[in-house]
Design a protein around this motif. Structure first.
Motif, short mmCIF file in Angstrom:
data_model
loop_
_atom_site.label_atom_id
_atom_site.label_comp_id
_atom_site.label_asym_id
_atom_site.label_seq_id
_atom_site.Cartn_x
_atom_site.Cartn_y
_atom_site.Cartn_z
N LYS A 153 0.90 -1.05 -0.22
CA LYS A 153 -0.22 -0.01 -0.14
C LYS A 153 0.43 1.48 -0.09
N ASN A 154 1.79 0.93 0.71
CA ASN A 154 2.65 2.40 0.89
C ASN A 154 3.70 2.76 -0.49
N LYS A 155 4.07 1.63 -1.06
CA LYS A 155 4.29 1.67 -2.12
C LYS A 155 3.81 2.28 -3.49
N TRP A 156 2.50 1.73 -3.39
CA TRP A 156 1.33 2.37 -4.69
C TRP A 156 1.03 4.62 -4.49
N ILE A 157 0.83 4.57 -2.80
CA ILE A 157 0.33 5.67 -2.62
C ILE A 157 1.97 6.15 -2.43
N GLN A 158 3.01 6.14 -2.43
CA GLN A 158 4.36 6.76 -3.01
C GLN A 158 4.46 7.02 -4.49
N ASP A 159 4.17 6.05 -5.37
CA ASP A 159 4.48 5.77 -6.65
C ASP A 159 2.88 7.17 -7.31
N LEU A 160 1.48 7.25 -6.21
CA LEU A 160 1.07 7.76 -7.16
C LEU A 160 1.61 9.41 -6.06
N LEU A 161 1.84 9.86 -5.42
CA LEU A 161 1.85 10.68 -4.74
C LEU A 161 2.77 11.35 -5.89
N ALA A 162 4.00 10.70 -6.12
CA ALA A 162 5.23 11.32 -7.08
C ALA A 162 4.97 11.89 -8.57
N GLN A 163 3.70 10.78 -9.42
CA GLN A 163 3.16 11.61 -10.04
C GLN A 163 2.33 13.06 -9.69
N ASN A 164 2.55 13.81 -9.22
CA ASN A 164 1.90 14.71 -7.94
C ASN A 164 0.16 14.45 -8.28
N ILE A 165 -0.77 13.31 -8.02
CA ILE A 165 -1.21 13.55 -8.36
C ILE A 165 -2.43 14.84 -6.83
N VAL A 166 -3.07 15.21 -6.56
CA VAL A 166 -3.73 16.05 -5.76
C VAL A 166 -4.42 14.59 -5.40
N VAL A 167 -4.94 14.75 -3.44
CA VAL A 167 -5.18 13.88 -2.99
C VAL A 167 -5.86 13.98 -2.06
N GLU A 168 -7.64 13.84 -1.74
CA GLU A 168 -8.08 14.30 -0.73
C GLU A 168 -8.39 12.99 0.46
N THR A 214 -7.67 12.32 -6.84
CA THR A 214 -7.97 11.47 -6.13
C THR A 214 -8.62 11.67 -4.56
N ILE A 215 -9.45 10.66 -4.27
CA ILE A 215 -9.64 9.97 -2.65
C ILE A 215 -9.50 9.18 -2.47
N ILE A 216 -8.22 8.85 -1.19
CA ILE A 216 -8.49 7.72 -0.55
C ILE A 216 -9.13 8.07 0.44
N PHE A 217 -9.76 6.47 1.07
CA PHE A 217 -10.36 6.49 2.11
C PHE A 217 -8.80 5.64 3.33
N TYR A 218 -8.56 5.78 3.57
CA TYR A 218 -7.61 5.19 4.38
C TYR A 218 -7.98 4.64 5.86
N THR A 219 -8.99 4.64 5.88
CA THR A 219 -9.62 4.19 7.12
C THR A 219 -11.16 3.07 6.76
N PRO A 220 -11.28 1.97 7.24
CA PRO A 220 -12.76 0.69 6.55
C PRO A 220 -13.08 1.63 6.53
N VAL A 221 -14.84 1.70 5.77
CA VAL A 221 -15.29 2.16 5.72
C VAL A 221 -16.40 1.35 5.05
N GLU A 222 -17.71 1.81 5.34
CA GLU A 222 -19.19 0.79 4.59
C GLU A 222 -18.71 0.76 2.86
N ASP A 223 -19.42 0.14 2.28
CA ASP A 223 -18.99 -0.14 0.77
C ASP A 223 -20.07 1.52 0.46
N ALA A 224 -21.08 1.62 0.98
CA ALA A 224 -22.70 2.73 0.97
C ALA A 224 -21.28 4.33 0.81
N GLN A 225 -20.07 3.86 1.81
CA GLN A 225 -19.90 5.70 1.82
C GLN A 225 -18.73 5.95 0.90
N VAL A 226 -18.18 4.50 0.58
CA VAL A 226 -17.77 4.38 -1.03
C VAL A 226 -18.00 5.01 -2.43
N GLN A 227 -19.62 4.27 -2.10
CA GLN A 227 -19.99 4.97 -3.67
C GLN A 227 -20.60 6.21 -3.61
#
Length: 283
Positions: A153-168, A214-227
């Motif tokens: 997960k950490n590698k994926w996020i680091q690679d994403l941020l390296a592309q200057n993706i703006v994240v909430e 991009t929006i990243i949920f960093y904590t476990p949530v219900e699928d309805a919240q993701v949708q």
């Protein structure tokens, strides 16, 4: 004299027939019969068809080649009264529970002390709800290495941020975003779910304000919240459920057999080894 010849001929014929009857059939040693093991296999309803096939093939091999008796109850959602009755009526040396969804009820049954058998709980998929942390300490637990998951997960996020993706980021106060990903000067890119009924409105506002990709949920949530978050119109990732694991059930079962044959069962947690865990990847 005739009688003696008849008796001799009868005995000779008996020996010949006895020898022919056993020819080519290996005799089972009494030691094996006395030490014959018995297994109860309990598998969850979420188990895939290929995984079931691997378990079924292994159980047949255990019985045919190693004289291990077994009962297999499949497609369970929980360990119910029928399982409790089974444990009361039959004696098992080893009890296997495959499927995360079975762990809570298995803990309760183990706690009742209904069987002197050795319990082994096997994680069938990644644990996004913290179920494995509550496993009865008297059981053996096989699980996917959480450190490997976090590293991926950490590698994926680091690679994403390296592309200057703006994240909430969406999380809870007890699970803060690492400062390397969201420095203090970017605190306005974080939405906390704790006691915040307006989290979606706040997230929508921040996404528009920052032109986030991009929006990243960093904590476990219900699928309805993701949708609901997806309705904002940008990429949404639930990082707690973003990793998939492929397990090698044939190898896992072979290793359980080796453990039984060597009487090396131990309680407590163990991670799947490199042969048992085929692959971890982002979905």
């Amino acid at each position: 004299m005739v009688i003696k010849r008849f008796v001799l001929a009868f005995l000779l014929l008996s020996f010949i027939l006895t020898g022919c009857g056993n020819r080519g059939i290996p005799a089972i040693k009494q030691e094996l019969l006395d030490n014959k093991l018995s297994v109860l296999m309990l598998t969850g309803a979420s188990m895939s068809a290929p995984a079931k096939e691997s378990v079924g093939n292994a159980l047949q091999q255990w019985r045919d080649a190693n004289f291990i008796a077994f009962d297999w109850i499949k497609d369970l959602n929980q360990l119910d009264e029928s399982i409790i009755t089974k444990l009361k009526e039959s004696k098992y040396d080893y009890i296997y529970v495959i499927g995360n969804e079975l762990f809570p009820s298995a803990n309760g049954v183990i706690g009742q002390g209904l069987s002197a058998g050795k319990w082994t709980l096997l994680q069938s998929q990644l644990d996004t709800k913290g179920i494995t942390s509550q496993v009865n300490e008297q059981a053996s637990l096989l699980q996917i290495d959480s450190l490997q998951v976090e590293t991926l997960k950490n590698k994926w996020i680091q690679d994403l941020l390296a592309q200057n993706i703006v994240v909430e980021w969406v999380t809870r106060s007890d699970r803060p975003i690492p400062s390397a990903w969201a420095p203090s000067e970017e605190a306005d890119h974080i939405v906390l779910l704790d006691n915040n009924e307006q989290w979606f409105q706040q997230l929508s506002f921040q996404t528009r304000q920052h032109h986030s990709n991009t929006i990243i949920f960093y904590t476990p949530v219900e699928d309805a919240q993701v949708q609901k978050a997806k309705s904002i119109g940008v990429s949404v990732v639930d990082i707690s459920g973003a990793v998939s694991a492929e397990l090698n059930w044939a190898q896992i079962m072979d290793n359980r057999l080796a453990m039984m044959k060597s009487s090396s069962w131990k309680k407590g947690g163990t991670i799947y080894n490199e042969q048992e865990l085929k692959e971890l990847k982002m979905k």
